[in-house]
Motif scaffolding. Structure first.
Motif, PDB file in Angstrom:
ATOM      1  N   SER A   1       0.847  -1.189   0.000  1.00 17.84           N
ATOM      2  CA  SER A   1       0.000   0.000   0.000  1.00 17.84           C
ATOM      3  C   SER A   1       0.883   1.240   0.000  1.00 17.84           C
ATOM      4  O   SER A   1       2.075   1.180   0.321  1.00 17.84           O
ATOM      5  CB  SER A   1      -0.902   0.023   1.239  1.00 17.84           C
ATOM      6  N   ARG A   2       0.298   2.373  -0.340  1.00 19.31           N
ATOM      7  CA  ARG A   2       1.022   3.636  -0.328  1.00 19.31           C
ATOM      8  C   ARG A   2       1.630   3.886   1.045  1.00 19.31           C
ATOM      9  O   ARG A   2       0.971   3.711   2.077  1.00 19.31           O
ATOM     10  CB  ARG A   2       0.091   4.787  -0.683  1.00 19.31           C
TER      11      ARG A   2
ATOM     12  N   ARG B   1       3.977   0.870  -6.248  1.00 17.72           N
ATOM     13  CA  ARG B   1       2.941   0.510  -5.271  1.00 17.72           C
ATOM     14  C   ARG B   1       2.995   1.344  -3.995  1.00 17.72           C
ATOM     15  O   ARG B   1       1.959   1.645  -3.408  1.00 17.72           O
ATOM     16  CB  ARG B   1       3.053  -0.982  -4.941  1.00 17.72           C
TER      17      ARG B   1
END
Length: 213
Positions: free
Chosen positions: A39-40, A61
């Motif tokens: 995730s970020r 990503r």
């Protein structure tokens, strides 16, 4: 491992050209990164980061707010990884030289932050190490509970034309990989929610799972 590190020092300038990355090994690398479910903003520890071939797929990503902490035994390979990071314009990259079986754990922990790594990635690295379980233990100790971990590695090809299977054997021999190591078994034995990929006639094996909480 010292002899292998010297070998990679010598081939670092041409590694990306001679490694078979695009025709063979890129698919496994991308599958491993995908299995991390990043995730970020995630912090990723990459053991055996080499010339930084994982940098772009990880950055895609985690974004500029994420972190990529790479460890490799070869300073020449790390120098190329540093140039690749510069080309991305990504400031969240820290690269360290060291033996993965006896890593600079304090420096790695400081780079990853108080909570530890959100993900750990080994791409075509563990089978090169005489004591890969030690490298596995050292790396996962730097991850937070419930982190994702992925192992991408090699064995002898099980399927496909005989000439291609022979080439896979040559690739492992020339790179110093142990075809019997099977380090992805650590993911199967110690993780839950395991993703699996069997690529290139079984030559490339990918496992990604979740560490215990």
């Amino acid at each position: 491992m010292v002899g292998r590190a010297r070998q990679y020092e010598l081939i670092a300038p041409v590694y990306d050209l001679v490694s078979g990355e695009w025709p063979v090994y890129r698919a496994g690398r991308l599958a491993g990164v995908s299995g991390l479910r990043l995730s970020r903003g995630d912090r990723v520890l990459v053991v055996g980061c080499g010339t930084g071939l994982d940098l772009r797929p990880v950055h895609d990503r985690v974004g500029d707010d994420g972190r990529f902490v790479g460890l490799d035994a070869s300073r020449a390979m790390l120098a190329r990884a540093g140039r690749r990071a510069d080309s991305l314009g990504w400031s969240g990259v820290e690269l360290m030289a060291g033996d993965a079986t006896r890593p600079p754990s304090q420096r790695l922990a400081e780079a990853l932050g108080d909570d530890g790594a959100d993900a750990v990635l080994f791409t075509y690295a563990l089978s090169l190490m005489d004591d890969w379980p030690a490298a596995w233990r050292a790396a996962v100790a730097l991850a937070r509970p419930g982190a994702r971990v992925a192992v991408v590695d090699m064995q002898r090809a099980q399927r496909g034309p005989r000439p291609l299977r022979a080439l896979a054997d040559v690739a492992m021999w020339s790179g110093g990989a142990d075809p019997a190591a099977r380090p992805w078994q650590a993911v199967e034995q110690q993780c839950t929610d395991v993703d699996r990929a069997d690529l290139r006639g079984g030559h490339v094996q990918v496992r990604a799972g979740t560490l215990p909480t």
